[in-house]
Design an enzyme around this catalytic site. Structure first.
Site, PDB file in Angstrom:
ATOM      1  N   MET A  28       1.060  -1.292  -0.188  1.00  0.00           N
ATOM      2  CA  MET A  28       0.029  -0.026  -0.319  1.00  0.00           C
ATOM      3  C   MET A  28       0.744   1.344   0.118  1.00  0.00           C
ATOM      4  O   MET A  28       0.435   2.233   0.257  1.00  0.00           O
ATOM      5  CB  MET A  28      -0.981  -0.030   1.173  1.00  0.00           C
ATOM      6  CG  MET A  28      -1.941  -1.278   1.151  1.00  0.00           C
ATOM      7  SD  MET A  28      -3.347  -0.766   1.906  1.00  0.00           S
ATOM      8  CE  MET A  28      -2.974  -0.354   3.663  1.00  0.00           C
ATOM      9  N   HIS A  35       9.584  -3.787   3.308  1.00  0.00           N
ATOM     10  CA  HIS A  35       9.000  -4.171   1.706  1.00  0.00           C
ATOM     11  C   HIS A  35      10.304  -4.234   1.069  1.00  0.00           C
ATOM     12  O   HIS A  35      10.208  -4.708  -0.106  1.00  0.00           O
ATOM     13  CB  HIS A  35       8.585  -2.654   1.412  1.00  0.00           C
ATOM     14  CG  HIS A  35       7.059  -2.508   1.999  1.00  0.00           C
ATOM     15  ND1 HIS A  35       7.014  -1.380   2.871  1.00  0.00           N
ATOM     16  CD2 HIS A  35       5.828  -3.050   1.904  1.00  0.00           C
ATOM     17  CE1 HIS A  35       5.530  -1.148   3.434  1.00  0.00           C
ATOM     18  NE2 HIS A  35       4.902  -2.281   2.685  1.00  0.00           N
TER      19      HIS A  35
HETATM   20  O1  PAF Z   1      -0.148  -5.873   3.539  1.00  0.00           O
HETATM   21  C1  PAF Z   1      -0.778  -4.899   2.703  1.00  0.00           C
HETATM   22  O2  PAF Z   1       0.003  -3.787   2.632  1.00  0.00           O
HETATM   23  C2  PAF Z   1      -1.952  -4.941   2.170  1.00  0.00           C
HETATM   24  O3  PAF Z   1      -3.086  -5.695   3.027  1.00  0.00           O
HETATM   25  C3  PAF Z   1      -2.015  -5.514   0.796  1.00  0.00           C
HETATM   26  C4  PAF Z   1      -1.467  -7.036   0.594  1.00  0.00           C
HETATM   27  C5  PAF Z   1      -1.264  -4.949  -0.074  1.00  0.00           C
HETATM   28  C6  PAF Z   1      -3.304  -5.572   0.180  1.00  0.00           C
HETATM   29  O4  PAF Z   1      -3.745  -4.250  -0.035  1.00  0.00           O
END
Ligand code: PAF
Length: 281
Positions: A28, A35
């Site tokens: 997101m 990430h």
């Molecule tokens: O973990 C996240 O950032 C969100 O839940 C995802 C998997 C991108 C779905 O919107």
């Protein structure tokens, strides 16, 4: 080089040009070291790494922070480039939901109503619905999810299995600060004092794991974790549970997972740790 596309048509065109294996990391945005580790894990496994950046309104409750959720596309693209992503798909809400909110959604089953689902009704319906849509749009061979959101990872795996979604779901270990705090987009909401208090979550999990290492049973593992939390004013516990690694109900023996959710000030944090319980004699 990292290409950026915004619309389904642009994505379809770019995706058609990717020969070889494709891995997807869904996010997101507000990307952090956690990430980056997911993207790097993908980079090592597949020929092409695709990152999606989409703040999904479906998974926010009426009193949650959809508008407040950080949108930092420029710095996110830097992280994607640095970590070796080939393609970023950052659609607008109207691109993902052209007919408005979908009436048909993925039902996460009983597990979707527990733990995170209990505090956040409808959350996993929203998550699994967007994950399935993104899998359909990006058609990856492999998708990478952080163990930090352990229930989400478990449910995505289960959805892939139950609905025969042709993708391998890979779990990537949680990235922590040197003092143990799990990396999360929400950490940015913590004041310096709250950040100190937040350390008690990972400390409690470690205390539980250490107790298990000394041969403690499930009850004593939980007691060890609760003791740590009890020593720190300012943590409002939502849940602390010890479960089977698949989050299946029933007695826990051998490999297990200790999961915690708690409020520190106005910020709700989650964390979890693998625990090895001694076999019953
Ligand atoms: O973990 C996240 O950032 C969100 O839940 C995802 C998997 C991108 C779905 O919107």
């Amino acid at each position: 080089m990292t290409d950026l596309v915004h619309t389904r048509a642009e994505l379809a065109k770019a995706r058609a040009g990717l020969a070889g294996t494709v891995g997807v990391v869904m996010t997101m945005g507000a990307l952090h070291a956690g990430h980056e580790t997911l993207i790097r894990a993908a980079r090592e496994r597949v020929d092409h790494v695709l990152v999606t950046i989409f703040v999904n309104p479906l998974q926010f409750g009426p009193h949650e922070d959809f508008d407040r959720y950080p949108r930092t596309l420029d710095t996110d693209l830097e992280v994607c480039r640095r970590a070796g992503a080939d393609l970023v798909f950052a659609p607008a809400v109207a691109d993902m939901y052209p007919d408005g909110q979908p009436t048909v959604r993925v039902n996460p089953g009983d597990l979707g109503e527990e733990l995170e689902g209990q505090s956040r009704p409808g959350f996993f319906h929203g998550v699994l619905t967007v994950v399935l849509k993104l899998l359909q749009l990006t058609r990856p061979d492999v998708t990478f999810f952080g163990e930090k959101d352990y229930q989400q990872l478990t449910l995505v795996r289960r959805m892939a299995r139950d609905l025969d979604v042709p993708v391998e779901v890979v779990g990537v270990p949680t990235v922590r600060e040197p003092d143990g705090l799990a990396r999360s987009s929400r950490n940015r909401y913590l004041s310096a004092d709250e950040r100190q208090v937040a350390l008690s979550l990972s400390a409690a999990l470690r205390a539980g794991a250490d107790a298990a290492g000394r041969g403690a049973d499930a009850g004593d593992v939980l007691a060890a974790a609760h003791r740590v939390l009890g020593e720190v004013p300012g943590v409002r516990l939502d849940y602390l549970v010890l479960t089977d690694p698949e989050l299946e109900p029933g007695p826990v023996v051998g490999p297990a997972r200790l999961l915690i959710a708690a409020w520190v000030g106005d910020t709700r944090l989650i964390d979890n740790l693998a625990i090895q319980l001694a076999p019953r004699t």
